[in-house]
Scaffold this active site. Structure first.
Site, mmCIF file in Angstrom:
data_model
loop_
_atom_site.group_PDB
_atom_site.id
_atom_site.type_symbol
_atom_site.label_atom_id
_atom_site.label_comp_id
_atom_site.label_asym_id
_atom_site.label_seq_id
_atom_site.Cartn_x
_atom_site.Cartn_y
_atom_site.Cartn_z
ATOM 1 N N ASP A 105 22.644 103.351 1.575
ATOM 2 C CA ASP A 105 21.485 103.567 2.448
ATOM 3 C C ASP A 105 20.239 103.842 1.592
ATOM 4 O O ASP A 105 19.131 103.995 2.122
ATOM 5 C CB ASP A 105 21.731 104.659 3.494
ATOM 6 C CG ASP A 105 22.038 106.018 2.884
ATOM 7 O OD1 ASP A 105 22.156 106.116 1.645
ATOM 8 O OD2 ASP A 105 22.171 106.999 3.658
ATOM 9 N N SER A 106 20.411 103.830 0.261
ATOM 10 C CA SER A 106 19.262 103.840 -0.648
ATOM 11 C C SER A 106 18.350 102.638 -0.372
ATOM 12 O O SER A 106 17.209 102.610 -0.836
ATOM 13 C CB SER A 106 19.729 103.822 -2.107
ATOM 14 O OG SER A 106 20.659 102.784 -2.326
ATOM 15 N N GLU A 141 28.447 111.109 3.543
ATOM 16 C CA GLU A 141 28.063 112.277 2.751
ATOM 17 C C GLU A 141 28.599 113.569 3.366
ATOM 18 O O GLU A 141 28.608 113.717 4.580
ATOM 19 C CB GLU A 141 26.530 112.351 2.651
ATOM 20 C CG GLU A 141 25.932 111.156 1.934
ATOM 21 C CD GLU A 141 24.418 111.222 1.834
ATOM 22 O OE1 GLU A 141 23.811 112.262 2.143
ATOM 23 O OE2 GLU A 141 23.826 110.193 1.442
ATOM 24 N N LYS A 178 31.279 104.708 3.186
ATOM 25 C CA LYS A 178 31.001 105.951 2.454
ATOM 26 C C LYS A 178 30.187 106.870 3.361
ATOM 27 O O LYS A 178 29.308 106.394 4.094
ATOM 28 C CB LYS A 178 30.212 105.649 1.171
ATOM 29 C CG LYS A 178 29.829 106.927 0.404
ATOM 30 C CD LYS A 178 29.361 106.643 -1.008
ATOM 31 C CE LYS A 178 27.929 106.176 -1.124
ATOM 32 N NZ LYS A 178 26.929 107.124 -0.579
ATOM 33 N N GLU A 205 27.203 113.172 -6.996
ATOM 34 C CA GLU A 205 25.803 112.863 -7.343
ATOM 35 C C GLU A 205 25.050 114.127 -7.751
ATOM 36 O O GLU A 205 25.142 115.176 -7.079
ATOM 37 C CB GLU A 205 25.092 112.199 -6.149
ATOM 38 C CG GLU A 205 23.618 111.922 -6.466
ATOM 39 C CD GLU A 205 22.923 110.978 -5.499
ATOM 40 O OE1 GLU A 205 23.572 110.461 -4.580
ATOM 41 O OE2 GLU A 205 21.708 110.752 -5.693
ATOM 42 N N ASP A 220 27.489 102.240 3.269
ATOM 43 C CA ASP A 220 27.144 103.604 3.666
ATOM 44 C C ASP A 220 27.023 103.749 5.177
ATOM 45 O O ASP A 220 26.413 102.897 5.839
ATOM 46 C CB ASP A 220 25.776 103.985 3.066
ATOM 47 C CG ASP A 220 25.915 104.740 1.758
ATOM 48 O OD1 ASP A 220 27.032 105.205 1.432
ATOM 49 O OD2 ASP A 220 24.900 104.862 1.050
#
Ligand code: KIV
Length: 267
Positions: free
Chosen positions: A46-47, A117, A115, A184, A85
């Protein structure tokens, strides 16, 4: 597109002690290049919200946008494992929504894994997604979707209490059945401790050399990003400069009439 690598290959690399390589892609041409170069995992991060769409954070990225980009990447990926993501607000509200979001990334986006978070507080969510046979990659430490809680994109786990919390998060992710985990923005000693304790591969970004694998945001490492580059980014090529020169040369050629020449015209 047929995929030759699966998460079983990632587990094999891990058990053989081989480093796992991961980079991000958001479109077909970048996916093709990465796939051809032999990368193990392509992450549709999602960057893309920051490096492709120009937002300041990843928070505005929607599930539909992730699906669109993941499908494009899937068309260019025939070898690497494709992970996508789950964006902000696609899995935090409740578990049924999280399962549906993960399912859409696989069904419509053609991702092989998702993925998300977080640690302890998303443990049940990870378990529920894994239970529907969608492999999950965890992500702890500096979690960009928590930017407002963290007060910016800053290294996490420098104080002992914070480090304990990140360790507990990593344990929770493993216990929930994730096949791997991104660490991270954490001190390298903490990453070493987590890597030594877990039985799933850790993939580091700004987490030092002791992780089982490494990931970078591709646009950062190829110099295609106007944002501040954190210390952990190694720039392998400066495409900002190279492409800038190419565009200037084109403009000059058109303006002075040297393009198109005979070689680029039909007789
Ligand atoms: O969104 C992303 O690109 C990521 C990587 C930085 C791991 O989550």
């Amino acid at each position: 597109m047929k995929k030759s690598k699966t998460i079983l290959d990632i587990q094999r690399l891990y058990s053989e002690g081989q480093k796992i390589t991961m980079l991000t892609a958001y479109d077909y041409p970048m996916a093709r290049l990465l796939d051809r170069s032999g990368i193990d995992i392509i992450l549709v991060g999602d960057s893309l919200g920051t490096v492709v769409a120009g937002h300041d954070t990843t928070l505005p990225v929607t599930l539909d946008e992730m699906i669109y980009h993941t499908r494009s990447v899937a068309r260019g990926t025939s070898n690497a494992v494709l992970v996508a993501d789950l964006p902000f607000l696609s899995y935090q509200v409740d578990i049924p929504e999280a399962r549906r979001s993960a399912g859409r990334l696989v069904k419509e986006g053609c991702a092989q894994a998702v993925k998300l978070e977080g640690g302890v507080h998303v443990q049940e969510t990870i378990r529920a997604i894994v239970d529907m046979d969608v492999p999950v990659m965890g992500h702890v430490g500096l979690t960009p979707q928590s930017v407002h809680r963290m007060g910016g994109f800053r290294v996490q786990g420098r104080q002992e209490e914070q480090a304990e919390k990140i360790l507990a998060d990593a344990r929770a992710v493993e216990e929930a059945g994730a096949f791997s985990i991104v660490l991270e923005g954490v001190p390298m000693d903490l990453a070493r401790q987590i890597t030594a304790e877990l039985h799933i591969p850790t993939i580091g970004i700004g987490a030092g050399v002791h992780c089982d694998g490494q990931v970078l945001v591709t646009h950062d490492m190829i110099g295609l990003c106007d944002k501040f580059a954190p210390k952990f980014v190694k720039k392998y090529v400066d495409l900002d400069e190279i492409l800038g020169r190419a565009f200037s040369a084109y403009i000059e050629d058109v303006r002075n009439g040297s393009f198109p020449d005979d070689d680029h015209s039909f007789k």
